[in-house]
Design an enzyme around this catalytic site. Structure first.
Site: not given
Ligand code: PA5
Length: 425
Positions: A279, A300, A414
């Site tokens: 951010e 793995h 938003k």
């Protein structure tokens, strides 16, 4: 005297020390300019935080532990990731820390299934709530708080007021207004500290104190970091060295930084780091993509790609020399699995050797490696590391010439969501 609590080294790189030091002047200029940015209060938080505040957080935490079985923390992004990171890094893998109670998080997503299950889980448990939001208006925690507030009122009636603690801005926002009107106890998020830099304020401190973490030690470590990492000279500041190394690798064309640890308890710490760097830096079509792996588990799964896939990433290995808790490999006279040759070793020793082997193999595969070493995984060193990463991140974003302290891209999501919600009423 620099004690090198975090030692930053390059394990395999085309970068030379001389190249790194070419950034000396630029780093010094940014260092001097940094405090002039808005939202840089965190630079001084560890030095300025008063014992009175720490003691009052501990008093409330003691009360919560005495009167509740579970603390529900409501928050998203910078308002929960740091607390959960510290809690997970320091708590036992199974069960609770001594003096701690269960701490769970909500308001970090909008899953109806998650919140419904949480309500059922709270049944028959004594509950406290800590709602954390600097703006007070973020949708995820606001919706969760609406649910939790009604739940608490239904269960505890007027007594609910005592069981809800609000952490928010000192003056602004809807949550502040609600808290004042309802008479909830409040802790303040300093107005000059942004969400992802706020873990060493009451945002992170109250939940982790409830979980049994020693917050005085956490802050003591951060305070040492604030002092040692206040050097403007790149040669004497390992946070700045790390920032320059990752910046130079970015300039060389690497586009992903993989933060790698060898302790599963650090998984949530990775998430905090990811938000901090993602951010702060991912702006104006620039920035390293921050990704994380936990070894040996992920060797793995994604190990093949790191070793042999597209050469787009470098690795930052995070290593704590001392981890509390260890087990010797037992001797088995049958030796059917052929592992008796390890029976004079402990698991942690083998883990360290697996780290060395991983670094050697990935180096040979052409992956540049930055190593960050710390003496011990405990409150003190975690506090130090948190400050180290925040300082490195601010420097690194400034080297990219982006503002480390805003998040315009998140605002875009938003407002689109709100538009859609209103359209579909
Ligand atoms: O770093 C940030 O500023 C964000 O991640 C915020 O912490 C997050 O969006 C939550 O915001 P608020 O605390 O205002 O609810």
């Amino acid at each position: 005297m620099i004690k090198e609590i975090v030692k930053t080294t390059l394990l395999n790189c085309s970068l030379e020390n001389g190249d790194i030091l070419k950034y000396k002047k630029q780093v010094q200029d940014i260092h001097l300019a940094l405090p002039q940015f808005e939202l840089t209060g965190w630079l001084e938080t560890p030095n300025q935080i008063q014992d009175d505040l720490l003691n009052s957080i501990e008093r409330v935490a003691t009360e919560i532990r005495a009167c509740a079985d579970i603390l529900v923390v409501i928050g998203v992004g910078g308002s929960f990731l740091g607390a959960r990171a510290i809690q997970e890094a320091l708590k036992p893998y199974f069960g609770l820390a001594e003096h701690g109670i269960e701490v769970v998080y909500v308001g970090l997503n909008m899953s109806g299934a998650y919140i419904k299950e949480l309500l059922a889980y709270l049944d028959k448990k004594q509950v406290y709530v800590n709602v954390i939001s600097k703006s007070g208006g973020t949708m995820e925690p606001a919706l969760a708080f609406r649910v939790m507030r009604l739940y608490m009122e239904e269960r505890y009636g007027e007594k609910a007021t005592e069981r809800i603690i609000v952490t928010t801005d000192a003056e602004n926002g809807i949550l502040k207004k609600i808290a004042d009107q309802a008479g909830y106890r409040q802790f303040v998020i300093p107005s000059n500290v942004g969400g992802r830099y706020s873990v060493l304020t009451p945002v992170g401190l109250l939940p982790v104190a409830v979980a049994g973490v020693n917050i005085h030690e956490l802050i003591a470590g951060a305070k040492q970091a604030a002092q040692e990492l206040s050097a403007s000279d790149l040669a004497n500041n390992d946070a700045y060295k790390y920032a320059v190394m990752r910046h130079m690798l970015y300039e060389q064309g690497y586009s992903i930084e993989l933060l790698a640890s060898f302790e599963p308890g650090l998984n949530k710490f990775h998430e905090w780091w990811k938000q901090l760097f993602g951010e702060s830096e991912g702006k104006e079509k620039k920035g390293l993509y921050p990704s994380t792996v936990n070894f040996s588990t992920d060797l793995h799964s994604i190990g093949q790609f790191i070793q042999d896939g597209s050469p787009i990433m470098f690795e930052t290995l995070l290593h704590f020399h001392e981890i509390e808790g260890d087990l010797q490999v037992p001797f088995d006279s049958r030796n059917e699995d052929g592992l008796n040759y390890l029976s004079n070793r402990t698991f942690n020793e083998i883990n360290t050797i697996s780290k060395q082997g991983t670094a050697l193999a990935h180096s040979e595969g052409g992956v540049p490696i930055i190593q960050l070493e710390l003496p011990k995984l405990d409150e003190y060193h975690l506090g130090y590391l948190i400050y180290f990463f925040m300082k490195a991140c601010a420097m690194s974003a400034c080297l990219l010439e982006v503002n480390p302290f805003d998040q315009p891209g998140v605002e875009a999501y938003k407002s689109k969501m709100l538009e859609l919600l209103k359209e579909n009423k």
